[in-house]
Design a protein around this motif. Sequence first.
Motif, PDB file in Angstrom:
ATOM      1  N   MET A  22       0.843  -1.194   0.000  1.00  0.00           N
ATOM      2  CA  MET A  22       0.000   0.000   0.000  1.00  0.00           C
ATOM      3  C   MET A  22       0.875   1.239   0.000  1.00  0.00           C
ATOM      4  SD  MET A  22      -2.981  -1.005   2.757  1.00  0.00           S
ATOM      5  CE  MET A  22      -3.579   0.676   2.760  1.00  0.00           C
ATOM      6  N   ILE A  23       0.411   2.285  -0.658  1.00  0.00           N
ATOM      7  CA  ILE A  23       1.061   3.600  -0.578  1.00  0.00           C
ATOM      8  C   ILE A  23       0.168   4.466   0.309  1.00  0.00           C
ATOM      9  CG2 ILE A  23       1.813   5.625  -1.851  1.00  0.00           C
ATOM     10  CD1 ILE A  23       2.342   3.853  -4.246  1.00  0.00           C
ATOM     11  N   THR A  24       0.674   4.850   1.470  1.00  0.00           N
ATOM     12  CA  THR A  24      -0.154   5.482   2.490  1.00  0.00           C
ATOM     13  C   THR A  24       0.525   6.730   3.033  1.00  0.00           C
ATOM     14  OG1 THR A  24      -0.758   3.226   3.139  1.00  0.00           O
ATOM     15  CG2 THR A  24      -1.466   5.019   4.600  1.00  0.00           C
ATOM     16  N   PRO A  25      -0.207   7.846   3.186  1.00  0.00           N
ATOM     17  CA  PRO A  25       0.357   8.994   3.903  1.00  0.00           C
ATOM     18  C   PRO A  25       0.323   8.738   5.411  1.00  0.00           C
ATOM     19  CG  PRO A  25      -1.859   9.510   3.114  1.00  0.00           C
ATOM     20  CD  PRO A  25      -1.534   8.138   2.613  1.00  0.00           C
ATOM     21  N   VAL A  26       1.412   9.027   6.088  1.00  0.00           N
ATOM     22  CA  VAL A  26       1.509   8.819   7.536  1.00  0.00           C
ATOM     23  C   VAL A  26       1.903  10.153   8.175  1.00  0.00           C
ATOM     24  CG1 VAL A  26       2.661   7.559   9.393  1.00  0.00           C
ATOM     25  CG2 VAL A  26       2.194   6.415   7.210  1.00  0.00           C
ATOM     26  N   PHE A  27       1.121  10.584   9.201  1.00  0.00           N
ATOM     27  CA  PHE A  27       1.394  11.831   9.895  1.00  0.00           C
ATOM     28  C   PHE A  27       2.075  11.516  11.222  1.00  0.00           C
ATOM     29  CE2 PHE A  27      -2.097  12.571   7.033  1.00  0.00           C
ATOM     30  CZ  PHE A  27      -1.783  13.794   6.479  1.00  0.00           C
ATOM     31  N   VAL A  28       3.197  12.183  11.495  1.00  0.00           N
ATOM     32  CA  VAL A  28       4.027  11.878  12.660  1.00  0.00           C
ATOM     33  C   VAL A  28       4.241  13.161  13.464  1.00  0.00           C
ATOM     34  CG1 VAL A  28       6.249  11.003  13.420  1.00  0.00           C
ATOM     35  CG2 VAL A  28       5.189  10.057  11.375  1.00  0.00           C
ATOM     36  N   ARG A  71       8.179  10.208  -0.054  1.00  0.00           N
ATOM     37  CA  ARG A  71       8.224  11.665   0.049  1.00  0.00           C
ATOM     38  C   ARG A  71       7.989  12.046   1.493  1.00  0.00           C
ATOM     39  NH1 ARG A  71       4.376  12.660  -3.252  1.00  0.00           N
ATOM     40  NH2 ARG A  71       5.644  12.679  -5.126  1.00  0.00           N
ATOM     41  N   LYS A  72       8.601  13.149   1.954  1.00  0.00           N
ATOM     42  CA  LYS A  72       8.325  13.659   3.301  1.00  0.00           C
ATOM     43  C   LYS A  72       8.136  15.169   3.233  1.00  0.00           C
ATOM     44  CE  LYS A  72      13.115  14.143   5.055  1.00  0.00           C
ATOM     45  NZ  LYS A  72      13.140  15.468   5.627  1.00  0.00           N
ATOM     46  N   VAL A  73       7.181  15.639   4.041  1.00  0.00           N
ATOM     47  CA  VAL A  73       6.850  17.067   4.060  1.00  0.00           C
ATOM     48  C   VAL A  73       6.735  17.517   5.514  1.00  0.00           C
ATOM     49  CG1 VAL A  73       5.179  18.817   3.379  1.00  0.00           C
ATOM     50  CG2 VAL A  73       5.589  16.858   1.887  1.00  0.00           C
ATOM     51  N   ALA A  74       7.457  18.573   5.872  1.00  0.00           N
ATOM     52  CA  ALA A  74       7.345  19.160   7.209  1.00  0.00           C
ATOM     53  C   ALA A  74       6.119  20.069   7.231  1.00  0.00           C
ATOM     54  CB  ALA A  74       8.609  19.937   7.552  1.00  0.00           C
ATOM     55  N   LEU A  75       5.180  19.834   8.175  1.00  0.00           N
ATOM     56  CA  LEU A  75       3.949  20.617   8.279  1.00  0.00           C
ATOM     57  C   LEU A  75       4.170  21.824   9.172  1.00  0.00           C
ATOM     58  CD1 LEU A  75       1.414  17.679   8.572  1.00  0.00           C
ATOM     59  CD2 LEU A  75       2.063  18.961   6.537  1.00  0.00           C
ATOM     60  N   PRO A  76       3.373  22.884   8.989  1.00  0.00           N
ATOM     61  CA  PRO A  76       3.586  24.121   9.767  1.00  0.00           C
ATOM     62  C   PRO A  76       3.451  23.932  11.282  1.00  0.00           C
ATOM     63  CG  PRO A  76       2.126  24.507   7.883  1.00  0.00           C
ATOM     64  CD  PRO A  76       2.324  23.036   7.974  1.00  0.00           C
ATOM     65  N   ASP A  77       2.651  22.946  11.710  1.00  0.00           N
ATOM     66  CA  ASP A  77       2.432  22.774  13.151  1.00  0.00           C
ATOM     67  C   ASP A  77       3.518  21.914  13.809  1.00  0.00           C
ATOM     68  OD1 ASP A  77      -0.189  20.205  12.807  1.00  0.00           O
ATOM     69  OD2 ASP A  77       1.851  20.390  12.003  1.00  0.00           O
ATOM     70  N   ARG A  79       4.562  18.949  12.895  1.00  0.00           N
ATOM     71  CA  ARG A  79       4.484  17.529  12.563  1.00  0.00           C
ATOM     72  C   ARG A  79       5.128  17.259  11.194  1.00  0.00           C
ATOM     73  NH1 ARG A  79      -1.066  15.623  12.221  1.00  0.00           N
ATOM     74  NH2 ARG A  79      -1.470  17.668  11.295  1.00  0.00           N
ATOM     75  N   MET A  80       5.176  16.009  10.853  1.00  0.00           N
ATOM     76  CA  MET A  80       5.748  15.621   9.565  1.00  0.00           C
ATOM     77  C   MET A  80       4.800  14.651   8.874  1.00  0.00           C
ATOM     78  SD  MET A  80       9.411  13.853   8.691  1.00  0.00           S
ATOM     79  CE  MET A  80      10.322  15.363   8.991  1.00  0.00           C
ATOM     80  N   LYS A  81       4.694  14.823   7.569  1.00  0.00           N
ATOM     81  CA  LYS A  81       3.884  13.904   6.768  1.00  0.00           C
ATOM     82  C   LYS A  81       4.808  13.168   5.798  1.00  0.00           C
ATOM     83  CE  LYS A  81       0.427  13.728   3.139  1.00  0.00           C
ATOM     84  NZ  LYS A  81      -0.396  14.514   2.223  1.00  0.00           N
TER      85      LYS A  81
END
Length: 796
Positions: A22-28, A71-77, A79-81
């Motif tokens: 599966m390709i899944t977005p994970v929020f950390v 892929r990884k993206v740093a979120l403004p709050d 957290r990391m996605k």
Amino acid sequence: MNPDLFKINIIVEENLSVYPFMITPVFVSNQKNIQAINQAFSGSKKLLIAFFEEGSNEDFYRVGVVGEIMRKVALPDGRMKILFRGIGKAIIQELTSHSPLEGSAQTFVYKPYNQEMIEATLEVLREQLQYLANVNSSISPELLRATEEAQDPNRIVDLIASSLKPKKSQAYELFAKDDVQERLLLLIELIVADIENQKLQREIKSRVQNKMDKVNKEYFLKEQIRQIHKELGLEGQKEEEIERYRDKLAKIKPHINEEIHKEIKRQIDRLSKMNQDSGDANIIQNYIEWVLEIPFGKLSKEKISIQNVQKQLDSDHYSLEKPKKRIVEYFAVKELLALRGKESKDSKGTILCFYGPPGVGKTSLANSIAKAMGRSLVRLALGGLEDVNELRGHRRTYLGAMPGRITQGLIDAKSMDPVMVLDEIDKVGRSFRGDPTSVLLEILDPEQNKEFRDYYTNFNLDLSHVVFIATANDISQIPAPLKDRMEFIQISSYTPQEKEQIAKKYLIPQELKKHGLKNYEVSITSGALKEIIEKYTRESGVRNLRRQIATIMRKSAQKILLESLDGGESKVSINQKNLSDFLDRIVFEIDPADKVNRIGVVNGLAWTSVGGDVLKIEVVRVLGKGNLALTGSLGDVMKESARIAHSVIKVLLSEGKLDTKLKTPKEASHKDDKDKRVKPIYEYYDLHLHVPEGATPKDGPSAGIAMASVIASILSDRKIRADVAMTGELTLSGRVLPIGGLKEKLIAAYKAGVKKVLIPLKNHQRDLDEIPSEVKEGLEIIAVEKIEEVLQETLV
């Protein structure tokens, strides 16, 4: 240490929502997890996701999902996605670090199973799942179709479990079992329980439905979702992402047409109305992130200069004068169009195809073109490609769908006009998945590639600015319609002198740097280098030569290191005397020509995929009836050439145009008296013609005059000159027709020490300008038009 163990970074999640395949977005949000992700992303990008035990925030289950961070993206709050692609399961054996979490793991292995029993159980499972889909709308038709099409029972279990979302303990028990029969039975129990639960919910809803006002119901559900998001800390995040997508779309709007804008906007609007935790939302979000990465409107601003192009090609490649000249001509047209302001509307992507043996510099020429143009280079390896969807993209209805390799190449290049290398275009396959050459026709046709449709994006892309460069070893394997779209530039074999210069100017300095050696520490004499080229490599290019030089550098590095540990400073010099200490095995590329003239042996010239070769064609005679036997793994065309040669020589003998020293055998004289006629000499002997290296298939008509010469030698009992080699097709009337691969064949003759070469007159008139000067100076090249001229030069 167990060799099956591997080290990997680990993060621990609350819920079991990630499965293999599966390709899944994970929020950390946990800092320890973020550190583990950053460490994995900067290395192999491999990550193991484990899950907290039920009712615990510290202990976690030992079986998790191993996958790749796409892929990884740093979120403004804070957290990391990450976008995580599951690959398989693994068992955590030992923790070696706690911040970030790291440990050793072992690949999860399922027990063997009885296929018939599993098939029967799967039928029950599918039946129950279909029943559940009738009472539970969250079971999608795609899931039912996927379970019908999937072959692996363990994957079927994971697919269904990811949609059912059972209790954590049940989900993990199902996840961690290694017995597929037990997994299937447990999953059936969960489905049956879910069916009962759905029935009960339906009954309750039907009672309440009539008492609820429609407006109050909508308000209640929306408020419920809002509260759930607030509890999970997701409130506002979805709106931020939707807004970010809309901003990106607004930026690229001037560079896209209405169709593309409408499709992307429609998907963003759909995502804004969906629950973020639904499976469809993940699919749409992946789609939006992919298409917004396509570099619409981004074109290179580098101005083309043919002086720079020529300089780049000369600095990167030795020799290859004709290909470099054609490339410079191509850039001259591009520069002229740019100067006259016509490039944007008049110029189209030109498709060049470099073809020739392996290792002669086809792909590196494409690299030089990209450098000279100041554009990104994208390489697509087409060898063995069978699936059309690899190029055109998978439709989004399929699990794990992604854009095609062409679209991904544009994303990687970050521009719409990269140099795209289609490597090994002659090795594209065809199978039940479709014919990729049909897609390549569209990609490579300047009239069609303005509107190339990727199935995943569902809109047309403009590929007209892309510079496509194909490479091939054998253009005869490329379908004719595809050939029509390309302009072919042949890159032929290198001569030994050219290889020596390439080694001195490029290979040795590059390998010294690659092995951490300084220029003064290792030296290879010219004599040693020539011996490496002549006796240790068998190729047209320089790939094996580079490998042999790399072998020398490795052993030199070891020797220098050992001597430096003893306190000395070492320098290594490789010459002809000590070369065998550094290289193990001699591979003679071409057998040297014989020095003694012999009956029934001739030097023929052949073209192979790794360059030219000298074939010693042999023939023997035995008493018989004039038959011809052929051996040596010959193809149909070559067998026909041998029969033609046999017939031509028999005609020459019958007409008295070929003198023979053979006499009638004594045991046949009485028989001739009875027949009352004089038989020609060839009717008394059977011939056996053999081309050595019988395990290697050989075909083609170009050995015709060589086989005629050797048959003439054996039937006339006359020797053939050992220092003569030849190539040419022979007709029944004795004419010599032109052949291909002349350059490679003459280089092979030159390497073998042949003094004189016979070639067809047509080749002599049109192809000699392509032959390297040192080869022409080292050989006496004679043009022949008839078989009589050939025999005059070959027979003693």
